[in-house]
Write a protein that holds these residues in place. Sequence first.
Motif, mmCIF file in Angstrom:
data_model
loop_
_atom_site.group_PDB
_atom_site.id
_atom_site.type_symbol
_atom_site.label_atom_id
_atom_site.label_comp_id
_atom_site.label_asym_id
_atom_site.label_seq_id
_atom_site.Cartn_x
_atom_site.Cartn_y
_atom_site.Cartn_z
ATOM 1 N N PRO A 57 63.187 23.246 5.686
ATOM 2 C CA PRO A 57 63.244 23.515 4.258
ATOM 3 C C PRO A 57 64.076 24.650 3.963
ATOM 4 C CG PRO A 57 61.095 23.864 4.849
ATOM 5 C CD PRO A 57 61.806 23.590 6.326
ATOM 6 N N ALA A 58 64.859 24.956 2.763
ATOM 7 C CA ALA A 58 65.373 26.220 2.387
ATOM 8 C C ALA A 58 64.489 27.446 2.114
ATOM 9 C CB ALA A 58 66.154 25.980 1.323
ATOM 10 N N VAL A 59 63.283 26.841 1.778
ATOM 11 C CA VAL A 59 62.092 28.032 1.552
ATOM 12 C C VAL A 59 60.981 27.183 2.132
ATOM 13 C CG1 VAL A 59 63.178 29.180 -0.310
ATOM 14 C CG2 VAL A 59 61.642 27.182 -0.911
ATOM 15 N N PRO A 60 59.805 27.940 2.739
ATOM 16 C CA PRO A 60 58.623 27.445 3.020
ATOM 17 C C PRO A 60 57.926 26.645 2.063
ATOM 18 C CG PRO A 60 58.647 29.755 3.791
ATOM 19 C CD PRO A 60 59.892 29.508 2.791
ATOM 20 N N ILE A 61 57.549 25.421 2.339
ATOM 21 C CA ILE A 61 56.755 24.304 1.645
ATOM 22 C C ILE A 61 55.502 24.856 1.427
ATOM 23 C CG2 ILE A 61 56.092 22.164 1.601
ATOM 24 C CD1 ILE A 61 59.180 22.168 1.559
ATOM 25 N N ARG A 62 54.868 24.899 0.275
ATOM 26 C CA ARG A 62 53.524 25.285 0.120
ATOM 27 C C ARG A 62 52.566 24.060 0.361
ATOM 28 N NH1 ARG A 62 52.752 30.219 -2.231
ATOM 29 N NH2 ARG A 62 50.721 29.802 -3.128
ATOM 30 N N LEU A 63 51.534 24.212 1.155
ATOM 31 C CA LEU A 63 50.787 23.390 1.380
ATOM 32 C C LEU A 63 49.329 23.367 0.745
ATOM 33 C CD1 LEU A 63 51.231 23.148 5.260
ATOM 34 C CD2 LEU A 63 52.293 21.746 3.772
ATOM 35 N N ALA A 120 51.964 27.862 14.835
ATOM 36 C CA ALA A 120 53.067 27.320 15.179
ATOM 37 C C ALA A 120 52.985 25.600 15.039
ATOM 38 C CB ALA A 120 53.496 27.604 16.763
ATOM 39 N N ILE A 121 54.079 25.028 14.846
ATOM 40 C CA ILE A 121 54.211 23.764 14.646
ATOM 41 C C ILE A 121 55.353 23.550 15.931
ATOM 42 C CG2 ILE A 121 55.362 21.649 13.356
ATOM 43 C CD1 ILE A 121 54.896 23.552 10.820
ATOM 44 N N ASN A 136 47.886 30.880 6.036
ATOM 45 C CA ASN A 136 48.393 30.426 7.085
ATOM 46 C C ASN A 136 49.996 30.410 6.847
ATOM 47 O OD1 ASN A 136 46.234 29.946 8.970
ATOM 48 N ND2 ASN A 136 45.709 28.199 7.709
ATOM 49 N N ASP A 137 50.692 31.104 7.516
ATOM 50 C CA ASP A 137 52.254 30.879 7.711
ATOM 51 C C ASP A 137 52.552 30.169 9.078
ATOM 52 O OD1 ASP A 137 53.229 32.195 5.219
ATOM 53 O OD2 ASP A 137 52.217 33.543 5.768
ATOM 54 N N TYR A 138 53.301 29.023 8.827
ATOM 55 C CA TYR A 138 53.470 28.082 9.788
ATOM 56 C C TYR A 138 55.264 28.163 10.189
ATOM 57 C CZ TYR A 138 49.094 25.435 8.955
ATOM 58 O OH TYR A 138 47.974 25.106 8.588
ATOM 59 N N PHE A 139 55.487 28.460 11.474
ATOM 60 C CA PHE A 139 56.672 28.436 11.924
ATOM 61 C C PHE A 139 56.947 27.224 12.984
ATOM 62 C CE2 PHE A 139 55.274 32.492 10.580
ATOM 63 C CZ PHE A 139 56.307 33.333 10.092
ATOM 64 N N HIS A 152 60.359 29.794 9.368
ATOM 65 C CA HIS A 152 59.232 29.715 8.666
ATOM 66 C C HIS A 152 59.349 28.546 7.804
ATOM 67 C CE1 HIS A 152 56.581 31.946 5.442
ATOM 68 N NE2 HIS A 152 55.816 30.973 5.974
ATOM 69 N N VAL A 153 58.315 27.469 7.995
ATOM 70 C CA VAL A 153 58.619 26.297 7.212
ATOM 71 C C VAL A 153 57.453 25.816 6.135
ATOM 72 C CG1 VAL A 153 60.055 25.217 9.046
ATOM 73 C CG2 VAL A 153 57.696 24.891 9.319
ATOM 74 N N TRP A 154 56.132 26.329 6.447
ATOM 75 C CA TRP A 154 55.067 26.103 5.777
ATOM 76 C C TRP A 154 54.331 27.230 5.238
ATOM 77 C CZ3 TRP A 154 52.655 21.784 9.000
ATOM 78 C CH2 TRP A 154 53.313 20.429 9.182
ATOM 79 N N HIS A 155 53.720 27.245 3.974
ATOM 80 C CA HIS A 155 52.697 28.481 3.420
ATOM 81 C C HIS A 155 51.732 27.894 3.033
ATOM 82 C CE1 HIS A 155 51.754 32.412 2.307
ATOM 83 N NE2 HIS A 155 51.496 31.626 1.020
#
Length: 164
Positions: A156-162, A12-13, A92-95, A72-75
């Motif tokens: 973001p419209a789709v999760p950002i890949r980190l 979680a962010i 990691n999936d970040y919400f 869901h904002v980052w992957h």
Amino acid sequence: MSSVNLRHSVRAIILDEDNRILLCRFAIPEPAGTVVWATPGGGIEPGETPLAALSRELLEEIGLAVPADPPHVWHQEVVAPGYAEGYDGVINDYFLVRAAAFTPRGTLSDDQLAAEHISGMQWWHPHEIASCAGADLFSPRDLATPLTALITAGVPAVPIRLGL
């Protein structure tokens, strides 16, 4: 070819009203003395949905109830031996969770937190992360960059890949 065994985790962010992020201080045993500041969260148990895992982890670690449908904002996918104990790496999936600032205190005891290598929690401004000097690391390593983009541009419209 053998398959790669990745640990699936949710994180979680948590941003407060001043756009500070809550990070957990992980004291990693190997190599000795390594400190990594990372968002709260953890592994998804068998049969558990990502949101159920996120709810459980946040109640345990920081005492925060998760809203019904956090974005869901980052992957992030990290394949690195030793990155997650017993695994070849982690997904990691970040919400994103917005909350008024609070003093984190979950259901886990200090001993239980220590068993998960958590030795503290702190609210950080993105500029404090960007300017942090010393040996402490952040996860992801360039946390200030995607965090600043998230605060500035929104979900973001789709999760950002980190990266790592």
